[in-house]
Design an enzyme around this catalytic site. Structure first.
Site, PDB file in Angstrom:
ATOM      1  N   LYS A   1      -5.848  13.662  -7.029  1.00 18.50           N
ATOM      2  CA  LYS A   1      -4.683  12.791  -7.217  1.00 18.50           C
ATOM      3  C   LYS A   1      -5.164  11.434  -7.726  1.00 18.50           C
ATOM      4  O   LYS A   1      -6.031  10.807  -7.106  1.00 18.50           O
ATOM      5  CB  LYS A   1      -3.966  12.650  -5.872  1.00 18.50           C
ATOM      6  CG  LYS A   1      -2.502  12.324  -5.925  1.00 18.50           C
ATOM      7  CD  LYS A   1      -1.927  12.428  -4.508  1.00 18.50           C
ATOM      8  CE  LYS A   1      -0.460  12.132  -4.462  1.00 18.50           C
ATOM      9  NZ  LYS A   1       0.023  12.081  -3.056  1.00 18.50           N
TER      10      LYS A   1
HETATM   11  O1  G3P Z   1       2.895  11.402  -1.208  1.00 18.54           O
HETATM   12  C1  G3P Z   1       3.551  10.358  -1.743  1.00 18.54           C
HETATM   13  C2  G3P Z   1       4.975  10.164  -1.304  1.00 18.54           C
HETATM   14  O2  G3P Z   1       5.585  11.359  -0.985  1.00 18.54           O
HETATM   15  C3  G3P Z   1       5.152   9.066  -0.310  1.00 18.54           C
HETATM   16  O3  G3P Z   1       6.416   9.039   0.265  1.00 18.54           O
HETATM   17  O4  G3P Z   1       7.981   8.199   1.967  1.00 18.54           O
HETATM   18  O5  G3P Z   1       5.782   7.015   1.607  1.00 18.54           O
HETATM   19  O6  G3P Z   1       7.603   6.857  -0.089  1.00 18.54           O
HETATM   20  P1  G3P Z   1       6.977   7.702   0.974  1.00 18.54           P
END
Ligand code: G3P
Length: 217
Positions: A83
Site C-alpha cells: 500500500k
Molecule cells: O484503510 C483506510 C480507511 O478505510 C480508513 O478509514 O474510518 O479511518 O477514515 P477511516
C-alpha cells in the site's frame, strides 16, 4: 463484490474468515498502531489466516524508500498488496512495484484525477476514502461513481476498493455503483445481516417449532 476487513485485529479477522465472508484485509499505520503489534509479525499472521490480498502500507514518503519497503513487505507472503500513498512518489513506487509483479494498493485517494493517475501507474487497487470526504461535507459516493465511469471508459483493470466505510449504507451504495471491493471494519460487515423483521420472523418460527414439536435431527 469482494469484502475486505479494514483491521489488524487477528481475532476479528479469524472470526470473519471462519464465516466464509472474507476476501482480503487492509491495514494502515493507524490500524497497526491500534493492534499494538510489530508490523511485520502481525502482517505475517494475517497472511496466514486469509488467502486473499492483505494490504500492508509503507512508512516512507520518498519513492526509493517506498520501493525498498514494498519489496520487504512483499517478501512476507505471496498475498501481500503493497500500500502506497497517492503522491507523485507513491505513483512512481507503484509503477516499479507493480512492474515487478507485486499487487499495489494506492491509498488516500480523494479525487477522480488521482484515481486516473493510479490506474496509469498500474495499481491493482485504488482506495478512495468515502467517510473522510463525507466528514468534510463532500460526497464520497459521488467519487466512487466518477472513478467507475472513468475506469470503464478506458477499460482500466485497477479495482475500485471503496475505503473509509463507516455504515452499512456505504456498502450498499458502493455496490449499486459497482465498486469492485469494499473494505470496512468487521462490525460494519457483520451488521449487514441485521434486520428487525428477520429477528421477529425467527422468533415466531421458533415458537411454532417448540409448540408444534417439530424436529429434524
Ligand atoms: O484503510 C483506510 C480507511 O478505510 C480508513 O478509514 O474510518 O479511518 O477514515 P477511516
Amino acid at each position: 463484490m469482494k469484502f475486505f476487513a479494514d483491521t489488524a485485529d487477528v481475532d476479528a479477522i479469524r472470526d470473519l474468515n471462519d464465516l466464509g465472508l472474507l476476501d482480503g484485509v487492509t491495514t494502515n499505520p493507524s490500524l497497526i498502531k491500534k493492534s499494538g503489534r510489530n508490523i511485520l509479525e502481525v502482517t505475517k499472521e494475517i497472511c496466514e489466516i486469509v488467502d486473499g490480498p492483505v494490504s500492508a502500507e509503507v512508512t516512507a514518503i520518498e519513492a526509493d524508500q517506498m520501493i525498498a519497503e514494498g519489496r520487504k513487505l512483499a517478501e512476507i507472503a505471496g498475498n501481500i498488496a503493497v500500500k502506497v500513498p497517492l503522491t507523485l512518489d507513491g505513483l512512481k513506487a507503484c509503477k516499479v512495484l507493480s512492474g515487478e509483479g507485486n499487487m499495489v494498493n494506492v491509498t488516500l485517494c480523494f479525487s477522480a484525477n488521482q484515481a486516473l493517475l493510479a490506474a496509469k501507474a498500474g495499481a491493482t487497487f485504488i482506495s478512495p476514502f468515502i467517510g473522510r470526504l463525507d466528514d468534510i461535507n463532500m460526497d464520497g459516493m459521488e467519487l466512487i461513481s466518477e472513478i467507475r465511469t472513468i475506469y470503464d471508459n478506458y477499460g482500466y483493470e485497477t479495482q475500485i476498493l471503496a475505503a473509509s466505510i463507516r455504515t452499512v449504507n456505504h456498502i450498499k451504495d458502493a455496490a449499486l455503483i459497482g465498486a469492485d471491493v469494499i473494505t470496512a471494519p468487521p462490525a460494519v460487515i457483520k451488521a449487514m445481516a441485521n434486520h428487525p423483521l428477520t429477528d421477529k420472523g425467527l422468533d415466531a418460527f421458533l415458537a411454532d417449532i417448540k409448540s408444534g414439536g417439530i424436529s429434524i435431527l
